[in-house]
Structure formats: structure tokens, C-alpha cells
Design an enzyme around this catalytic site. Structure first.
Site, short mmCIF file in Angstrom:
data_model
loop_
_atom_site.label_atom_id
_atom_site.label_comp_id
_atom_site.label_asym_id
_atom_site.label_seq_id
_atom_site.Cartn_x
_atom_site.Cartn_y
_atom_site.Cartn_z
CG ASN A 10 6.05 -1.21 -5.31
OD1 ASN A 10 7.05 -0.50 -5.32
ND2 ASN A 10 5.37 -1.50 -6.42
CE LYS A 12 2.84 1.17 -7.28
NZ LYS A 12 1.51 1.31 -7.89
CG HIS A 98 4.60 -2.93 -10.53
ND1 HIS A 98 3.84 -1.96 -11.14
CD2 HIS A 98 4.07 -3.10 -9.29
CE1 HIS A 98 2.91 -1.55 -10.30
NE2 HIS A 98 3.02 -2.23 -9.17
CD GLU A 100 2.99 1.53 -11.13
OE1 GLU A 100 4.08 1.65 -10.53
OE2 GLU A 100 1.89 1.54 -10.56
CD GLU A 170 0.70 -5.28 -7.66
OE1 GLU A 170 0.61 -4.83 -6.52
OE2 GLU A 170 1.42 -4.78 -8.53
N GLY A 176 -3.90 1.66 -7.36
CA GLY A 176 -3.93 3.10 -7.14
C GLY A 176 -5.27 3.75 -7.47
CB SER A 216 -7.19 -0.33 -4.03
OG SER A 216 -6.93 0.56 -5.11
P1 13P Z 1 -1.84 0.52 -4.48
O1 13P Z 1 -1.75 -0.24 -3.20
O2 13P Z 1 -1.49 1.98 -4.34
O3 13P Z 1 -3.13 0.29 -5.19
O4 13P Z 1 -0.69 -0.06 -5.47
C1 13P Z 1 -0.60 -1.44 -5.66
C2 13P Z 1 0.69 -1.73 -6.33
O5 13P Z 1 0.89 -1.42 -7.48
C3 13P Z 1 1.72 -2.41 -5.53
O6 13P Z 1 2.74 -2.89 -6.33
#
Ligand code: 13P
Length: 256
Positions: A10, A12, A98, A100, A170, A176, A216
Site C-alpha cells: 500500500n 499511500k 484503512h 487513515e 492493522e 508507520g 511496520s
Molecule cells: P507501514 O508498513 O508503513 O507501517 O504501514 C502499514 C499500513 O498502513 C499499510 O496499509
């Protein structure tokens, strides 16, 4: 139950068309003539899907995903992208729900559910994201949060729809941040999510559904996480932005 692991990148809001082209060509050169015991999915931003499709559209080992999809078919929805539009870009999966989208854009369980059902109308495979915040976990609300997200997010889906759905657990605090859930924490949450699916759709559907871990994930922790019995792959952002790092996660997660 033998579930095929699924590793999805992903990206983003990273990589426009030219960076996508570089990534896709590099990935292609590394995976050519190789087969993988897992599904590999790349989710670029909408504007980069055409370039990704141009390079990877005919590569059987890799499927494309969109990072979102409207719950509507067409019309006065400024800034939105419909399932019909995505069909033109060799898109097979759509990431929905997601954290976010939930936190920054206010997507509710009801909106996410409408998007999931719309995505299924277009025959996409939803990657349905769920997960708790640190505050919720520390407040003892983990199970309640996951129960609501699963129950409301998957409302109205048929068993057939479920077969083509992937759940991504997640934990928001692990996204992140460099802080990964321990494999014990992740396994416990995955087993619980599978039990929620069993309550709603029966044990057979629950045994079949793939549940990815996200938060992560990197080459160094992929093996331990993927060794957990209820973890069926990963949804990765930061460590998926370089082809070799993404491939190392896959390779360490599913050796062979
Ligand atoms: P990271 O792998 O950067 O922690 O992000 C995870 C994520 O939100 C994947 O959708």
C-alpha cells in the site's frame, strides 16, 4: 486449512507515474521467470495505476489494487473514483476501510460497508482494513472495536463475497511507527478476528478467509509474524516502497 498468503504494497500517497514505472520495471526484472507461493499485490495511487498496468498488467505473479473506491457508480461526487473507472486499469483488489480513511476522512463503518458491497458488485476483491488505536487497546476495548468493525463492515455480504475478501488487521499504533505488534499480540488479534468471522459466516468461511497483518512490517520481522497460524500475509507501506525490501519481506515471510 491451506490459505495462500497475500502480500500487498500500500503505497499511500507516494509514487507518481514516473516513480511507479521505475519501481514496476525494477520489480519485473527481479521476479521474471519466478513463481511465488503467495499472491503479490501493488496498490499505487490512482494516477499511477495506468503506468503500473502498462508494465505489470500482464505479469501473472502481480495483481494491482486501488487504495479506495467510491460507494457510488457515477455522478456529482467531486474527487471520487468509481469501480467502473478502476475496471479499465487491470485492478483486481481494492483497499477499503484503512485507518487513515477512517481517521482523516471520517469514513464510518457504514460508509466502508457501502464501499465493500459496491466493490463486490464490480467483482473486486476487497482488502478490508480494521484495527484499534493505542487508546482503545489500553482502555481494554480491543475486542469491542474489532467486533464492531467486522460486524458492521461485513454486513450484508454473502459467503461468496467473503471468499473474495481479505481482512487486514492493522493496529493503528503500529502503522508507520516502527513499533510492530509482537507476534503474540498479532496472533491473538487475528485468531479473535477469525472467530468473529466464524460467528457471522460459519467456521468454514472463517477457516478460508485470509487475514493479513499490517503495521511496520519489514524484512527483519516478516518471518516471525508470518509463522503465526492465523496470519496470512502482510499489508505493507513504508517497507514496500523499494522493490528489494518488498521482495525480501515476501521471501522471508514465505520461504521457497
Ligand atoms: P507501514 O508498513 O508503513 O507501517 O504501514 C502499514 C499500513 O498502513 C499499510 O496499509
Amino acid at each position: 486449512m491451506n490459505r495462500k498468503p497475500i502480500f500487498a504494497a500500500n503505497w499511500k500517497m507516494n509514487k507518481g507515474p514516473s516513480e511507479t514505472e521505475d519501481f514496476a520495471k525494477s520489480l519485473l526484472s527481479k521476479i521474471q521467470n519466478r513463481t511465488f507461493p503467495c499472491d503479490i499485490v501493488i496498490a499505487p495511487p490512482f494516477v499511477s495505476l495506468a503506468k503500473a498496468a502498462e508494465v505489470l498488467g500482464n505479469v501473472p505473479a502481480v495483481a494491482l489494487a486501488a487504495q479506495n473506491c467510491s460507494q457510488f457508480d457515477s455522478g456529482a461526487y467531486t474527487g471520487e473514483i468509481s469501480g467502473m473507472m478502476l475496471k479499465e486499469f487491470f485492478v483486481h483488489y481494492v483497499i477499503l476501510g484503512h485507518s487513515e480513511r477512517r481517521a482523516i476522512y471520517g469514513e464510518t463503518d457504514a460508509v466502508i460497508n457501502a464501499k465493500l458491497r459496491k466493490a463486490r458488485e464490480y467483482n473486486f476483491k476487497p482488502i478490508f482494513c480494521i484495527g484499534e488505536t493505542l487508546e482503545e487497546r489500553e482502555g481494554g476495548k480491543l475486542e469491542q472495536v474489532l467486533r464492531t468493525q467486522v460486524s458492521e463492515g461485513l454486513a450484508g455480504l454473502s459467503e461468496r463475497d467473503l471468499q473474495d475478501t481479505v481482512i487486514a488487521y492493522e493496529p493503528v499504533w503500529a502503522i508507520g511507527t516502527g513499533v510492530t505488534a509482537t507476534s503474540a499480540q498479532a496472533q491473538e488479534a487475528h485468531a479473535f478476528v477469525r472467530s468473529l468471522v466464524a460467528e457471522k459466516f460459519g467456521t468454514e468461511s472463517a477457516a478460508k478467509i485470509r487475514i493479513q497483518y499490517g503495521g511496520s512490517v519489514k524484512p527483519s520481522n516478516a518471518a516471525e509474524l508470518m509463522a503465526c497460524p492465523d496470519i496470512d500475509g502482510a499489508l505493507i507501506s513504508g517497507a514496500s516502497l523499494e522493490p528489494q525490501s518488498f521482495l525480501d519481506i515476501i521471501q522471508n515471510g514465505v520461504p521457497g
